[in-house]
Design a protein around this motif. Structure first.
Motif, PDB file in Angstrom:
ATOM      1  N   SER A  73       2.990  15.077  -7.779  1.00 46.13           N
ATOM      2  CA  SER A  73       3.945  16.046  -7.213  1.00 46.13           C
ATOM      3  C   SER A  73       3.577  16.407  -5.780  1.00 46.13           C
ATOM      4  O   SER A  73       3.768  17.535  -5.341  1.00 46.13           O
ATOM      5  N   GLY A  74       3.033  15.448  -5.062  1.00 47.83           N
ATOM      6  CA  GLY A  74       2.609  15.666  -3.684  1.00 47.83           C
ATOM      7  C   GLY A  74       3.654  15.220  -2.686  1.00 47.83           C
ATOM      8  O   GLY A  74       4.850  15.120  -3.001  1.00 47.83           O
ATOM      9  N   HIS A  75       3.172  14.929  -1.480  1.00 45.88           N
ATOM     10  CA  HIS A  75       4.069  14.541  -0.386  1.00 45.88           C
ATOM     11  C   HIS A  75       3.440  13.377   0.380  1.00 45.88           C
ATOM     12  O   HIS A  75       2.230  13.245   0.465  1.00 45.88           O
ATOM     13  N   ILE A  76       4.306  12.553   0.956  1.00 41.77           N
ATOM     14  CA  ILE A  76       3.856  11.494   1.856  1.00 41.77           C
ATOM     15  C   ILE A  76       4.735  11.583   3.103  1.00 41.77           C
ATOM     16  O   ILE A  76       5.963  11.712   3.014  1.00 41.77           O
ATOM     17  N   ARG A  77       4.098  11.588   4.256  1.00 37.51           N
ATOM     18  CA  ARG A  77       4.820  11.693   5.529  1.00 37.51           C
ATOM     19  C   ARG A  77       4.294  10.645   6.494  1.00 37.51           C
ATOM     20  O   ARG A  77       3.106  10.345   6.529  1.00 37.51           O
ATOM     21  N   LYS A  78       5.195  10.162   7.318  1.00 37.21           N
ATOM     22  CA  LYS A  78       4.836   9.209   8.357  1.00 37.21           C
ATOM     23  C   LYS A  78       4.429   9.987   9.598  1.00 37.21           C
ATOM     24  O   LYS A  78       5.166  10.842  10.080  1.00 37.21           O
ATOM     25  N   LEU A  79       3.233   9.719  10.099  1.00 41.61           N
ATOM     26  CA  LEU A  79       2.729  10.410  11.284  1.00 41.61           C
ATOM     27  C   LEU A  79       2.909   9.600  12.560  1.00 41.61           C
ATOM     28  O   LEU A  79       3.043  10.160  13.633  1.00 41.61           O
ATOM     29  N   GLY A  80       2.889   8.297  12.432  1.00 40.91           N
ATOM     30  CA  GLY A  80       3.009   7.419  13.592  1.00 40.91           C
ATOM     31  C   GLY A  80       3.556   6.075  13.156  1.00 40.91           C
ATOM     32  O   GLY A  80       4.047   5.926  12.032  1.00 40.91           O
ATOM     33  N   ALA A  81       3.450   5.083  14.042  1.00 44.65           N
ATOM     34  CA  ALA A  81       4.010   3.769  13.758  1.00 44.65           C
ATOM     35  C   ALA A  81       3.435   3.181  12.477  1.00 44.65           C
ATOM     36  O   ALA A  81       4.158   2.652  11.645  1.00 44.65           O
ATOM     37  N   GLN A  82       2.139   3.290  12.267  1.00 46.20           N
ATOM     38  CA  GLN A  82       1.504   2.749  11.069  1.00 46.20           C
ATOM     39  C   GLN A  82       0.504   3.738  10.476  1.00 46.20           C
ATOM     40  O   GLN A  82      -0.499   3.351   9.894  1.00 46.20           O
ATOM     41  N   THR A  83       0.798   5.017  10.608  1.00 48.79           N
ATOM     42  CA  THR A  83      -0.087   6.063  10.122  1.00 48.79           C
ATOM     43  C   THR A  83       0.692   6.981   9.187  1.00 48.79           C
ATOM     44  O   THR A  83       1.782   7.433   9.526  1.00 48.79           O
ATOM     45  N   PHE A  84       0.112   7.250   8.004  1.00 49.38           N
ATOM     46  CA  PHE A  84       0.778   8.049   6.980  1.00 49.38           C
ATOM     47  C   PHE A  84      -0.159   9.139   6.476  1.00 49.38           C
ATOM     48  O   PHE A  84      -1.377   8.961   6.426  1.00 49.38           O
ATOM     49  N   LEU A  85       0.436  10.254   6.060  1.00 46.17           N
ATOM     50  CA  LEU A  85      -0.297  11.364   5.472  1.00 46.17           C
ATOM     51  C   LEU A  85       0.140  11.512   4.025  1.00 46.17           C
ATOM     52  O   LEU A  85       1.330  11.668   3.735  1.00 46.17           O
ATOM     53  N   CYS A  86      -0.816  11.457   3.106  1.00 44.31           N
ATOM     54  CA  CYS A  86      -0.554  11.626   1.679  1.00 44.31           C
ATOM     55  C   CYS A  86      -1.276  12.892   1.223  1.00 44.31           C
ATOM     56  O   CYS A  86      -2.488  13.014   1.421  1.00 44.31           O
ATOM     57  N   ILE A 133       0.843  -1.207   0.000  1.00 43.89           N
ATOM     58  CA  ILE A 133       0.000   0.000   0.000  1.00 43.89           C
ATOM     59  C   ILE A 133       0.871   1.247   0.000  1.00 43.89           C
ATOM     60  O   ILE A 133       0.626   2.191  -0.759  1.00 43.89           O
ATOM     61  N   ILE A 134       1.913   1.246   0.827  1.00 38.61           N
ATOM     62  CA  ILE A 134       2.811   2.393   0.892  1.00 38.61           C
ATOM     63  C   ILE A 134       3.532   2.586  -0.444  1.00 38.61           C
ATOM     64  O   ILE A 134       3.666   3.716  -0.933  1.00 38.61           O
ATOM     65  N   ASP A 135       3.966   1.503  -1.072  1.00 38.67           N
ATOM     66  CA  ASP A 135       4.625   1.604  -2.373  1.00 38.67           C
ATOM     67  C   ASP A 135       3.681   2.189  -3.423  1.00 38.67           C
ATOM     68  O   ASP A 135       4.057   3.072  -4.201  1.00 38.67           O
ATOM     69  N   PHE A 136       2.455   1.700  -3.458  1.00 38.82           N
ATOM     70  CA  PHE A 136       1.471   2.179  -4.426  1.00 38.82           C
ATOM     71  C   PHE A 136       1.168   3.657  -4.193  1.00 38.82           C
ATOM     72  O   PHE A 136       1.148   4.463  -5.123  1.00 38.82           O
ATOM     73  N   MET A 137       0.945   4.014  -2.936  1.00 38.00           N
ATOM     74  CA  MET A 137       0.618   5.403  -2.609  1.00 38.00           C
ATOM     75  C   MET A 137       1.816   6.328  -2.842  1.00 38.00           C
ATOM     76  O   MET A 137       1.639   7.475  -3.244  1.00 38.00           O
ATOM     77  N   SER A 138       3.019   5.832  -2.628  1.00 38.20           N
ATOM     78  CA  SER A 138       4.210   6.634  -2.913  1.00 38.20           C
ATOM     79  C   SER A 138       4.285   6.973  -4.396  1.00 38.20           C
ATOM     80  O   SER A 138       4.596   8.110  -4.772  1.00 38.20           O
ATOM     81  N   GLY A 139       3.986   6.015  -5.244  1.00 37.22           N
ATOM     82  CA  GLY A 139       3.969   6.265  -6.687  1.00 37.22           C
ATOM     83  C   GLY A 139       2.870   7.241  -7.079  1.00 37.22           C
ATOM     84  O   GLY A 139       3.089   8.125  -7.914  1.00 37.22           O
ATOM     85  N   THR A 140       1.709   7.109  -6.473  1.00 36.26           N
ATOM     86  CA  THR A 140       0.602   8.018  -6.764  1.00 36.26           C
ATOM     87  C   THR A 140       0.942   9.439  -6.346  1.00 36.26           C
ATOM     88  O   THR A 140       0.738  10.391  -7.096  1.00 36.26           O
ATOM     89  N   VAL A 141       1.476   9.580  -5.155  1.00 39.76           N
ATOM     90  CA  VAL A 141       1.831  10.905  -4.638  1.00 39.76           C
ATOM     91  C   VAL A 141       2.945  11.514  -5.474  1.00 39.76           C
ATOM     92  O   VAL A 141       2.919  12.711  -5.788  1.00 39.76           O
ATOM     93  N   TYR A 142       3.907  10.712  -5.898  1.00 37.82           N
ATOM     94  CA  TYR A 142       4.993  11.211  -6.742  1.00 37.82           C
ATOM     95  C   TYR A 142       4.445  11.717  -8.077  1.00 37.82           C
ATOM     96  O   TYR A 142       4.842  12.776  -8.567  1.00 37.82           O
ATOM     97  N   ALA A 143       3.525  10.953  -8.666  1.00 31.35           N
ATOM     98  CA  ALA A 143       2.931  11.356  -9.946  1.00 31.35           C
ATOM     99  C   ALA A 143       2.145  12.658  -9.819  1.00 31.35           C
ATOM    100  O   ALA A 143       2.060  13.433 -10.773  1.00 31.35           O
TER     101      ALA A 143
END
Length: 139
Positions: A102-115, A90-100
């Protein structure tokens, strides 16, 4: 009526005189500045910003989450309900989406991410202190 007045009424010169007089008067008045149509209301900008909270249960839900980012919405993902392998996918897929986007992805907690898409600015950092962690579980 005098002969001069009858002559003006006959040929309609008096009406033209008034019209010309009004036009001259309008030209002498100071003009108001024209309104520009390039003003954007801040209410419209604020109402279009949304944050979507997602808690996927499997990798099959990642396309729906990615659609939110593509539609210019920020997404907070909680990956506690999926196993470690699916969470990585999921993180890999969302990283590609966010990159496409031109956005950002940040880790907020142990298993929580902000896209976020490109129009959202993220500032600051969240440090994670993990005393007892499993190195295989950390991404």
């Amino acid at each position: 009526m005098s002969m001069k007045g009858k002559f003006k009424n006959l040929f309609g010169l008096e009406d033209e005189y008034e019209i010309i007089h009004e036009e001259i008067q309008e030209q002498n008045e100071p003009k108001e500045p024209e309104e520009k149509n390039n003003v954007v209301s801040l209410k419209s900008v604020q109402s279009s910003s949304k944050v979507v909270l997602c808690e996927p249960r499997s990798y099959n839900e990642v396309q729906e989450i990615a659609d939110h980012v593509v539609n210019r919405r920020s997404v907070v993902m909680n990956l506690q309900r999926v196993d470690a392998q699916q969470a990585r996918q999921i993180i890999d897929f969302m990283s590609g989406t966010v990159y496409a986007m031109s956005g950002h992805i940040r880790k907020l907690g142990a298993q929580t991410f902000l896209c976020t898409p490109d129009h959202v600015e993220i500032s600051g950092n969240i440090t994670e202190v993990m005393e007892d962690y499993d190195p295989g579980q950390r991404w």
